[in-house]
Design a protein around this motif. Structure first.
Motif, PDB file in Angstrom:
ATOM      1  N   ARG A  36       0.831  -1.201   0.000  1.00 26.62           N
ATOM      2  CA  ARG A  36       0.000   0.000   0.000  1.00 26.62           C
ATOM      3  C   ARG A  36       0.878   1.269   0.000  1.00 26.62           C
ATOM      4  NH1 ARG A  36      -4.404   2.198   4.300  1.00 26.62           N
ATOM      5  NH2 ARG A  36      -4.282   4.318   3.544  1.00 26.62           N
ATOM      6  N   MET A 136      14.367  15.262   5.361  1.00 28.28           N
ATOM      7  CA  MET A 136      14.858  15.615   6.694  1.00 28.28           C
ATOM      8  C   MET A 136      14.587  14.458   7.646  1.00 28.28           C
ATOM      9  SD  MET A 136      16.569  17.729   8.367  1.00 28.28           S
ATOM     10  CE  MET A 136      16.595  19.312   7.522  1.00 28.28           C
ATOM     11  N   GLN A 165      10.715  20.578   8.767  1.00 29.66           N
ATOM     12  CA  GLN A 165       9.597  20.026   9.557  1.00 29.66           C
ATOM     13  C   GLN A 165       8.927  21.084  10.438  1.00 29.66           C
ATOM     14  OE1 GLN A 165      12.497  17.575  11.280  1.00 29.66           O
ATOM     15  NE2 GLN A 165      11.986  15.731  10.114  1.00 29.66           N
ATOM     16  N   ALA A 191       7.863  13.501  10.773  1.00 30.13           N
ATOM     17  CA  ALA A 191       7.412  12.121  10.972  1.00 30.13           C
ATOM     18  C   ALA A 191       8.032  11.453  12.201  1.00 30.13           C
ATOM     19  CB  ALA A 191       7.755  11.299   9.728  1.00 30.13           C
ATOM     20  N   TYR A 192       8.939  12.147  12.895  1.00 24.39           N
ATOM     21  CA  TYR A 192       9.713  11.481  13.949  1.00 24.39           C
ATOM     22  C   TYR A 192       9.220  11.866  15.330  1.00 24.39           C
ATOM     23  CZ  TYR A 192      12.697  10.489  10.005  1.00 24.39           C
ATOM     24  OH  TYR A 192      13.154  10.041   8.787  1.00 24.39           O
ATOM     25  N   ALA A 227       3.762  19.657   1.570  1.00 16.95           N
ATOM     26  CA  ALA A 227       3.630  18.194   1.587  1.00 16.95           C
ATOM     27  C   ALA A 227       2.762  17.752   2.755  1.00 16.95           C
ATOM     28  CB  ALA A 227       5.017  17.560   1.663  1.00 16.95           C
ATOM     29  N   HIS A 229      -1.289  15.501   3.736  1.00 19.07           N
ATOM     30  CA  HIS A 229      -2.563  14.902   3.301  1.00 19.07           C
ATOM     31  C   HIS A 229      -3.705  15.477   4.114  1.00 19.07           C
ATOM     32  CE1 HIS A 229       0.831  12.068   3.469  1.00 19.07           C
ATOM     33  NE2 HIS A 229       0.534  11.865   2.216  1.00 19.07           N
ATOM     34  N   ASP A 230      -3.410  16.495   4.888  1.00 16.09           N
ATOM     35  CA  ASP A 230      -4.371  16.991   5.871  1.00 16.09           C
ATOM     36  C   ASP A 230      -5.279  18.048   5.228  1.00 16.09           C
ATOM     37  OD1 ASP A 230      -5.589  17.293   8.248  1.00 16.09           O
ATOM     38  OD2 ASP A 230      -3.945  18.339   9.260  1.00 16.09           O
ATOM     39  N   GLN A 254       2.507  18.019  -2.314  1.00 16.82           N
ATOM     40  CA  GLN A 254       3.149  16.704  -2.404  1.00 16.82           C
ATOM     41  C   GLN A 254       2.441  15.751  -1.431  1.00 16.82           C
ATOM     42  OE1 GLN A 254       7.429  16.819  -1.913  1.00 16.82           O
ATOM     43  NE2 GLN A 254       7.718  17.994  -3.789  1.00 16.82           N
ATOM     44  N   ASN A 298      -4.026   2.197  10.522  1.00 20.73           N
ATOM     45  CA  ASN A 298      -3.420   1.412   9.438  1.00 20.73           C
ATOM     46  C   ASN A 298      -3.033   0.003   9.900  1.00 20.73           C
ATOM     47  OD1 ASN A 298      -3.575   3.445   7.571  1.00 20.73           O
ATOM     48  ND2 ASN A 298      -1.511   4.211   7.927  1.00 20.73           N
TER      49      ASN A 298
END
Ligand code: FDA
Length: 310
Positions: A36, A136, A165, A191-192, A227, A229-230, A254, A298
């Protein structure tokens, strides 16, 4: 919950046993759960996926997965693979845009090795008209990443950009610096899992920072990439650009491969540029775990996928 889920999946991402288990099932068949988010384990599979993505009016950037390499040999192998990727992309006639991570090129071994490896990629990339985005990584790497970026920028490598970020307190200053240089920024939330002395912990604070930084980039940045998806972040970007007469050709959205395909299609239909980040390769486990950390729901399809494959 926001920081908690990230911490939980970050801890799991360091488990060698889980990695072995996931690697066994994750990409085994066309229906396997990791597919996916991961376009393929080989370049050829990925080129095929890229063609169909381009046919939908989307742009792309290809990422050969890998990070935190520990030896000069591994960093060299990743560098050679990137150079080979450039060649395959040119021959395949797909868009010339790649993303990479500095710890994959040896940043964790020593800075000079990493800079040498990056130059080995940037030279052919420049000759063939590629754009190269430096992802990053966690905050332990922010300063080194930006130092290396500036070193190469000052050496006249101008086909490069960097991701910043919104979650980090320091980012406004980094955005201003990149705007001053005239360098292209990809703005992401981050993402971290980060400690509270360097980063916002609440989603609402990260979102507010994202909107402030998006506006700074749209107002004075150079072709920024927003970048996310929100939907509220996307709406804020559309309305800021609309209110200020910033054309749809002066920035791009993005998104990550496999996430919110519905939104990708709507934006393209509305005339916006949308670039997909397409990861591939065998080292997909940490990338995959970050995607779970962003959205623990997910996990459901992973479990269903594993049960279904047995
Ligand atoms: P948020 O996490 O608030 O999610 C908003 C909505 O998006 C969710 O409600 C859901 O609908 C959807 N969504 C988000 N993540 C999902 C997932 N994993 N699965 C399913 N749905 C999901 N980070 C970084 O630290 N360094 C980097 O270099 C990059 N590079 C990068 C490139 C590109 C092109 C993108 C889009 C993102 C990154 N990121 C990144 C990741 C980024 O920091 C962030 O973790 C994710 O984009 C998720 O944040 P959102 O902005 O989507 O918002």
């Amino acid at each position: 919950m926001y920081a908690g889920a990230k911490a939980f999946f970050y801890a799991l991402s360091r488990s060698a046993a889980l990695k072995r288990l996931a690697s066994r099932y994750g990409m085994r068949s066309r229906e396997s759960f990791a597919r996916r988010f991961i376009a393929g384990e080989t370049i050829d599979e990925t080129v095929e996926a890229s063609r169909s993505i381009q046919a939908q009016g989307l742009q792309l950037t290809l990422d050969y997965l890998g990070e935190s390499v520990r030896t000069v040999e591994e960093a060299d192998a990743a560098t050679r693979e990137y150079v080979r990727l450039l060649d395959v992309i040119v021959k395949a006639g797909i868009e010339r845009n790649i993303s990479l991570k500095l710890t994959q090129l040896g940043a964790g071994i020593d800075r000079a090795t990493c800079v040498d490896n990056l130059r080995r990629i940037l030279e052919p990339a420049g000759r063939h008209g590629f754009f190269v985005r430096i992802d990053m990584e966690d905050s332990a790497w922010t300063q080194m990443t930006l130092d290396i970026f500036e070193t190469l920028w000052q050496q006249d490598y101008r086909n490069i950009g960097v991701a910043l970020q919104a979650a980090l307190y320091r980012t406004e200053q980094d955005v201003r610096r990149m705007n001053e240089l005239g360098a292209r920024v990809r703005l992401v939330k981050g993402a971290y899992k980060e400690p509270k002395d360097v980063a916002y912990q609440r989603k609402s604070d990260v979102d507010a920072a994202f909107i402030r930084l998006m506006q700074l980039l749209l107002d004075s940045g150079v072709y920024p990439a927003i970048a996310t998806h929100d939907p509220p972040m996307i709406e804020a970007t559309r309305s800021h650009a609309g209110r200020n007469g910033i054309g749809k050709d002066r920035f791009e959205f993005q998104m990550l491969y496999g996430i919110r395909r519905d939104l990708q299609g709507t934006l393209v239909a509305d005339g916006y540029r949308v670039r997909l980040y397409i990861p591939f390769g065998r080292e997909w486990f940490p990338y995959f775990m970050r995607r779970l950390g962003e959205r623990p729901a997910n996990l459901g399809f992973v479990v269903r996928g594993i049960l279904g494959e047995q």
